[in-house]
Design a protein around this motif. Structure first.
Motif, mmCIF file in Angstrom:
data_model
loop_
_atom_site.group_PDB
_atom_site.id
_atom_site.type_symbol
_atom_site.label_atom_id
_atom_site.label_comp_id
_atom_site.label_asym_id
_atom_site.label_seq_id
_atom_site.Cartn_x
_atom_site.Cartn_y
_atom_site.Cartn_z
ATOM 1 N N LEU A 1 11.592 45.245 18.083
ATOM 2 C CA LEU A 1 10.451 46.119 17.861
ATOM 3 C C LEU A 1 10.129 46.733 19.203
ATOM 4 O O LEU A 1 9.867 46.022 20.174
ATOM 5 C CB LEU A 1 9.243 45.344 17.331
ATOM 6 C CG LEU A 1 7.965 46.169 17.152
ATOM 7 C CD1 LEU A 1 8.119 47.179 16.013
ATOM 8 C CD2 LEU A 1 6.767 45.264 16.916
ATOM 9 N N ASP A 2 10.186 48.063 19.285
ATOM 10 C CA ASP A 2 9.888 48.770 20.528
ATOM 11 C C ASP A 2 8.448 49.267 20.474
ATOM 12 O O ASP A 2 8.056 49.944 19.517
ATOM 13 C CB ASP A 2 10.855 49.934 20.728
ATOM 14 C CG ASP A 2 12.280 49.458 20.932
ATOM 15 O OD1 ASP A 2 12.470 48.468 21.662
ATOM 16 O OD2 ASP A 2 13.192 50.053 20.344
ATOM 17 N N VAL A 3 7.690 48.926 21.508
ATOM 18 C CA VAL A 3 6.286 49.343 21.605
ATOM 19 C C VAL A 3 6.199 50.323 22.766
ATOM 20 O O VAL A 3 6.559 49.994 23.896
ATOM 21 C CB VAL A 3 5.373 48.133 21.792
ATOM 22 C CG1 VAL A 3 3.927 48.586 21.955
ATOM 23 C CG2 VAL A 3 5.505 47.170 20.618
ATOM 24 N N THR A 4 5.755 51.531 22.456
ATOM 25 C CA THR A 4 5.728 52.611 23.448
ATOM 26 C C THR A 4 4.318 52.813 24.005
ATOM 27 O O THR A 4 3.332 52.491 23.342
ATOM 28 C CB THR A 4 6.213 53.935 22.830
ATOM 29 O OG1 THR A 4 5.343 54.288 21.747
ATOM 30 C CG2 THR A 4 7.644 53.806 22.318
ATOM 31 N N ALA A 5 4.229 53.339 25.203
ATOM 32 C CA ALA A 5 2.945 53.626 25.822
ATOM 33 C C ALA A 5 2.240 54.728 25.027
ATOM 34 O O ALA A 5 2.854 55.718 24.653
ATOM 35 C CB ALA A 5 3.129 54.059 27.265
ATOM 36 N N GLY A 6 0.948 54.487 24.762
ATOM 37 C CA GLY A 6 0.057 55.432 24.080
ATOM 38 C C GLY A 6 0.730 56.430 23.308
ATOM 39 O O GLY A 6 0.574 57.163 22.525
ATOM 40 N N PRO B 1 7.799 50.959 10.779
ATOM 41 C CA PRO B 1 8.826 51.498 11.659
ATOM 42 C C PRO B 1 9.318 50.433 12.641
ATOM 43 O O PRO B 1 8.724 49.365 12.755
ATOM 44 C CB PRO B 1 8.084 52.620 12.392
ATOM 45 C CG PRO B 1 6.660 52.135 12.466
ATOM 46 C CD PRO B 1 6.437 51.365 11.183
ATOM 47 N N ALA B 2 10.357 50.772 13.386
ATOM 48 C CA ALA B 2 10.905 49.885 14.400
ATOM 49 C C ALA B 2 10.365 50.229 15.783
ATOM 50 O O ALA B 2 10.643 49.537 16.752
ATOM 51 C CB ALA B 2 12.429 49.945 14.402
ATOM 52 N N THR B 3 9.595 51.326 15.860
ATOM 53 C CA THR B 3 8.941 51.743 17.099
ATOM 54 C C THR B 3 7.486 52.060 16.768
ATOM 55 O O THR B 3 7.207 52.733 15.772
ATOM 56 C CB THR B 3 9.635 52.990 17.693
ATOM 57 O OG1 THR B 3 11.004 52.676 17.941
ATOM 58 C CG2 THR B 3 8.972 53.428 18.983
ATOM 59 N N VAL B 4 6.565 51.583 17.607
ATOM 60 C CA VAL B 4 5.142 51.773 17.346
ATOM 61 C C VAL B 4 4.428 51.907 18.695
ATOM 62 O O VAL B 4 4.914 51.427 19.717
ATOM 63 C CB VAL B 4 4.591 50.586 16.501
ATOM 64 C CG1 VAL B 4 4.643 49.284 17.276
ATOM 65 C CG2 VAL B 4 3.212 50.861 15.966
ATOM 66 N N ALA B 5 3.269 52.568 18.689
ATOM 67 C CA ALA B 5 2.487 52.743 19.917
ATOM 68 C C ALA B 5 1.801 51.439 20.315
ATOM 69 O O ALA B 5 1.440 50.627 19.454
ATOM 70 C CB ALA B 5 1.449 53.844 19.721
#
Length: 193
Positions: free
Chosen positions: A188-193, A88-92
Motif C-alpha cells: 500500500l503506497d501512501v503519498t504526501a497530501g 485503491p493500492a495508493t492513497v493520500a
C-alpha cells in the motif's frame, strides 16, 4: 430437460457467475487473485457490512481463498491459493480506514506493517508457526463485523480499522498460519497530501 437445454442453462449460469467477480463488491485490477484469474475462487456472500461512513480515505481490501471449501477445515497448507487485494493500492497520507472484506471461506485478518526501504511486499520470512513478525504493526482488522482486533474475520464478514499513516510504503498482510506464504500480502503506497 434435454441435454442441450441443460448445457445451455449451465453455460448461462457460468456466464452470470463470472460476471459476479467484477461487480461493486469485487476488487478489480491487474494481478487479481495472484495472477490465477478467478478460476477456483468461490466467494462467500456478505453477512454484515462496515459502517456507511468511516473516517478519512477508505481502502477496501478483499481477502479470498480457493479450494474445496469449508469442509477442508484446519490450518491452511502451504501452497493453498489465497489472495489479498486492495482498492485503491495508493492513497493520500492521513487518516485511512481499511475495510477488510473476507470473500473466502477461511477465517482471515488484515494487519498493516511498515515496509522497509528497499524491500518488497512478500519478502518477509514466516517463522515455524507460519506467521511473520508483527513488531511495529500500525493497525489490525481481525474482528468479525467490528472494528480493530479480534479472533479473525469469518467468511462473508467484514472487519475494519482506522489508522493515521504518513507518506511511505506499507505492507498489508493476512498473518494467520501460512496465509502470508500463500500470497496474502500487498504493498500500500501512501503519498504526501
Amino acid at each position: 430437460m434435454s441435454r442441450t437445454t441443460m448445457t445451455a442453462v449451465a453455460a448461462a449460469a457460468v456466464a452470470v457467475l463470472a460476471g459476479c467477480g467484477t461487480g461493486a463488491g469485487a476488487v478489480p485490477g491487474p494481478g487479481m487473485m495472484n495472477g490465477a484469474g478467478s478460476a477456483g475462487y468461490t466467494y462467500s456472500g456478505p453477512t454484515c457490512a462496515a459502517p456507511a461512513t468511516l473516517p478519512g480515505h477508505t481502502v477496501t481490501v478483499m481477502l479470498a481463498d480457493a479450494g474445496m471449501g469449508s469442509m477442508m477445515g484446519g490450518t491452511a497448507p502451504l501452497g493453498a491459493p489465497m489472495m489479498l487485494r486492495s482498492m485503491p493500492a495508493t492513497v493520500a497520507a492521513g487518516r485511512i480506514s481499511l475495510v477488510a472484506q473476507n470473500r473466502g471461506w477461511r477465517t482471515h485478518e488484515l494487519v498493516v506493517l511498515p515496509l522497509r526501504a528497499g524491500s518488497v511486499a512478500g519478502a518477509l520470512v514466516p517463522g515455524a508457526d507460519g506467521r511473520v513478525d508483527e513488531t511495529g504493526a500500525l493497525g489490525e482488522a481481525s474482528a468479525t463485523c467490528a472494528a480493530d482486533g479480534g479472533d479473525g474475520i469469518t467468511g462473508g464478514a467484514v472487519g475494519w480499522t482506522t489508522v493515521t499513516l504518513p507518506a511511505g510504503r506499507y505492507e498489508l498482510v493476512c498473518n494467520l498460519a501460512n496465509h502470508y506464504a500463500d500470497g496474502m500480502h500487498q504493498e500500500l503506497d501512501v503519498t504526501a497530501g
